[in-house]
Motif scaffolding. Structure first.
Motif, PDB file in Angstrom:
ATOM      1  N   SER A  24       0.827  -1.201   0.000  1.00 15.86           N
ATOM      2  CA  SER A  24       0.000   0.000   0.000  1.00 15.86           C
ATOM      3  C   SER A  24       0.868   1.261   0.000  1.00 15.86           C
ATOM      4  O   SER A  24       0.621   2.201  -0.765  1.00 15.86           O
ATOM      5  CB  SER A  24      -0.926  -0.012   1.216  1.00 15.86           C
ATOM      6  N   TYR A  25       1.892   1.274   0.835  1.00 15.02           N
ATOM      7  CA  TYR A  25       2.783   2.435   0.864  1.00 15.02           C
ATOM      8  C   TYR A  25       3.534   2.597  -0.456  1.00 15.02           C
ATOM      9  O   TYR A  25       3.753   3.715  -0.930  1.00 15.02           O
ATOM     10  CB  TYR A  25       3.765   2.317   2.021  1.00 15.02           C
ATOM     11  N   ALA A  26       3.935   1.484  -1.061  1.00 11.38           N
ATOM     12  CA  ALA A  26       4.639   1.569  -2.335  1.00 11.38           C
ATOM     13  C   ALA A  26       3.764   2.200  -3.406  1.00 11.38           C
ATOM     14  O   ALA A  26       4.255   2.949  -4.266  1.00 11.38           O
ATOM     15  CB  ALA A  26       5.097   0.187  -2.774  1.00 11.38           C
ATOM     16  N   LYS A  27       2.473   1.916  -3.377  1.00 12.67           N
ATOM     17  CA  LYS A  27       1.550   2.443  -4.389  1.00 12.67           C
ATOM     18  C   LYS A  27       1.509   3.968  -4.389  1.00 12.67           C
ATOM     19  O   LYS A  27       1.229   4.582  -5.423  1.00 12.67           O
ATOM     20  CB  LYS A  27       0.139   1.896  -4.147  1.00 12.67           C
ATOM     21  N   ILE A  28       1.759   4.592  -3.243  1.00 12.75           N
ATOM     22  CA  ILE A  28       1.696   6.058  -3.193  1.00 12.75           C
ATOM     23  C   ILE A  28       3.094   6.665  -3.075  1.00 12.75           C
ATOM     24  O   ILE A  28       3.235   7.837  -2.741  1.00 12.75           O
ATOM     25  CB  ILE A  28       0.791   6.551  -2.044  1.00 12.75           C
ATOM     26  N   GLY A  29       4.127   5.845  -3.328  1.00 11.16           N
ATOM     27  CA  GLY A  29       5.474   6.381  -3.419  1.00 11.16           C
ATOM     28  C   GLY A  29       6.200   6.593  -2.112  1.00 11.16           C
ATOM     29  O   GLY A  29       7.237   7.265  -2.088  1.00 11.16           O
ATOM     30  N   ARG A  30       5.718   6.018  -1.008  1.00  8.71           N
ATOM     31  CA  ARG A  30       6.380   6.184   0.290  1.00  8.71           C
ATOM     32  C   ARG A  30       7.331   5.007   0.520  1.00  8.71           C
ATOM     33  O   ARG A  30       7.015   4.026   1.192  1.00  8.71           O
ATOM     34  CB  ARG A  30       5.342   6.314   1.405  1.00  8.71           C
ATOM     35  N   GLY A  31       8.518   5.129  -0.072  1.00  4.90           N
ATOM     36  CA  GLY A  31       9.465   4.032  -0.089  1.00  4.90           C
ATOM     37  C   GLY A  31       9.954   3.612   1.281  1.00  4.90           C
ATOM     38  O   GLY A  31      10.106   2.416   1.554  1.00  4.90           O
ATOM     39  N   GLY A  32      10.241   4.571   2.160  1.00  2.00           N
ATOM     40  CA  GLY A  32      10.733   4.230   3.484  1.00  2.00           C
ATOM     41  C   GLY A  32       9.745   3.383   4.265  1.00  2.00           C
ATOM     42  O   GLY A  32      10.120   2.379   4.891  1.00  2.00           O
ATOM     43  N   ASP A  33       8.480   3.765   4.232  1.00  4.33           N
ATOM     44  CA  ASP A  33       7.451   2.990   4.937  1.00  4.33           C
ATOM     45  C   ASP A  33       7.256   1.632   4.281  1.00  4.33           C
ATOM     46  O   ASP A  33       7.051   0.623   4.972  1.00  4.33           O
ATOM     47  CB  ASP A  33       6.128   3.762   4.950  1.00  4.33           C
ATOM     48  N   ALA A  34       7.309   1.589   2.946  1.00  2.00           N
ATOM     49  CA  ALA A  34       7.167   0.313   2.246  1.00  2.00           C
ATOM     50  C   ALA A  34       8.277  -0.649   2.659  1.00  2.00           C
ATOM     51  O   ALA A  34       8.031  -1.833   2.936  1.00  2.00           O
ATOM     52  CB  ALA A  34       7.188   0.530   0.736  1.00  2.00           C
TER      53      ALA A  34
END
Length: 404
Positions: A256-266
């Motif tokens: 889910s985080y990757a889908k919105i570009g939040r790499g650190g959280d992903a």
């Protein structure tokens, strides 16, 4: 007269609704952030069909009219196939059968055997959608009958199985023009899992509901909260099944985080799933959710690709071997995700090779995959001469119209 909304404004609305930045969207379609801005502000016109299909894939758009405003130009035939079993499955979901209300239901044990067979058919080599569509309507009716006709522990067991039957229905319906039915089955699965009072069933339902929201490109906060709340209900140290379901939900949040570009959280949540897979051991794979070492490694490709990190996605693809994963549908899906990574690096020969491998492994996985359908149409029409013939063969096999 209805308001005429320019293409650029439509693109911006869809991008913002999906929570994407301009650099992320540009990277996912092989363009720059400045190009995205130029399109959104009207300095660049409507792209040609191959790039429109790529935008539709990235933005989870099933109808190009959402992008272009032209009703005559639909993406459905390019991005989605329709299975012959869809009407029967849709009818079963809409039916309320009471014709055998006075009959004793099948035992929980007998129903479990049938459900296990259905899961095995889904993960087997060959036309898994066709196999599941053949048994799904009767299985759904019989498990529903068991829920209505039993009490106590058997009823809760039947409710948990009903959630699984809805998972199978959701998987069958995915990537077909039946978005409302996909949402319906996800919601019913969660309701059945809650009625079963089973944290494990709730965890499974949360994983599949995350797919619903993520594929629609919406409700990021809601899907993260759902996964985390479901994970809190589990005791991951209790046994391998509980740990696998807990790890699966960490993976859901990472995706889910990757889908919105939040790499650190992903990466942070992928690390949690990675730890769960390590604790389960290299040879473990959940019987039907397939969570294990292979799945976690393979989803690293998806996460890197969703973050528009093409080089890292290719490196992840080259570092793993999914041959041991006990699911032909999963092996094919991850081959397709590897192809997506190579397309970001502009390596069309590798893209065609991997899509061909996916088709040979599981024809219906390739046929019903949005990226595969858009990619073969594009490569058959505009790819390098070296790959056009193979791409054209694949285009015909998966049943995609020529992009022109």
């Amino acid at each position: 007269m209805p308001e005429v909304i320019p293409f650029g404004q439509r693109l911006r609305r869809l991008r913002e609704r999906r929570g994407m930045t301009r650099p992320l969207l540009g990277g996912l379609v092989g363009r720059s952030a400045e190009w995205v801005k130029a399109v959104e502000t009207g300095r660049v016109g409507v792209p040609r069909l191959p790039l429109l299909l790529r935008l539709a894939d990235v933005l989870s758009v099933d109808d190009l009219a959402e992008l272009t405003g032209e009703e005559r130009l639909s993406a459905a035939s390019y991005t989605k196939a329709v299975h012959d079993g869809l009407p029967a499955v849709a009818a079963a979901l809409a039916a309320y059968r009471f014709d055998h209300a006075d009959e004793a239901p099948e035992t929980v044990t007998a129903l479990r055997l049938r459900l296990t067979d259905a899961w095995q058919a889904w993960h087997a080599t060959g036309r898994h959608r066709t196999k599941v569509a053949a048994v799904l309507p009767d299985l759904l009716a019989d498990v529903q009958h068991a829920v209505r006709s039993t009490e106590g522990k058997p009823r809760r067991q039947a409710q948990a199985m009903l959630a699984e039957v809805y998972h199978l229905a959701q998987l069958f319906l995915s990537f077909q023009p039946a978005a409302e039915l996909v949402m319906l089955t996800g919601d019913r699965a969660m309701g059945a899992a809650q009625d079963a009072d089973s944290p494990r069933a709730i965890a499974g339902a949360a994983w599949y509901m995350n797919h619903v929201f993520r594929d629609a490109g919406e409700r990021h906060e809601a899907r993260v909260e759902l996964a985390m709340r479901a994970a809190e209900l589990l005791e991951p140290d209790r046994d391998p099944d509980a740990l696998a379901r807990w790890g699966l939900l960490q993976l859901a949040v990472a995706l889910s985080y990757a889908k919105i570009g939040r790499g650190g959280d992903a990466e942070r949540f992928w690390d949690r799933a990675d730890d769960a897979a390590n604790r389960l051991g290299a040879g473990y794979a959940h019987p039907y959710l397939v969570f294990g070492r292979g799945m976690v490694d393979a989803y690293a490709i998806t996460i890197r690709a969703d973050l528009a990190q093409g080089r890292d996605a290719v490196a992840a693809a080259e570092a793993i071997d999914v041959a041991a994963m006990p699911s032909a549908t999963r092996r094919a899906f991850h081959a397709i995700e590897s192809a997506r990574a190579y397309r970001m690096q502009r390596e069309p020969l590798a893209v065609v090779h991997l899509l061909k491998r996916a088709y040979e492994e599981s024809p219906e996985t390739a046929q019903y995959n949005r990226f595969t359908r858009a990619a073969v149409a594009e490569l058959a029409a505009n790819g390098p001469a070296l790959v056009r013939a193979e791409a054209e063969t694949l285009r015909r096999r998966v049943g995609v119209p020529a992009a022109g």
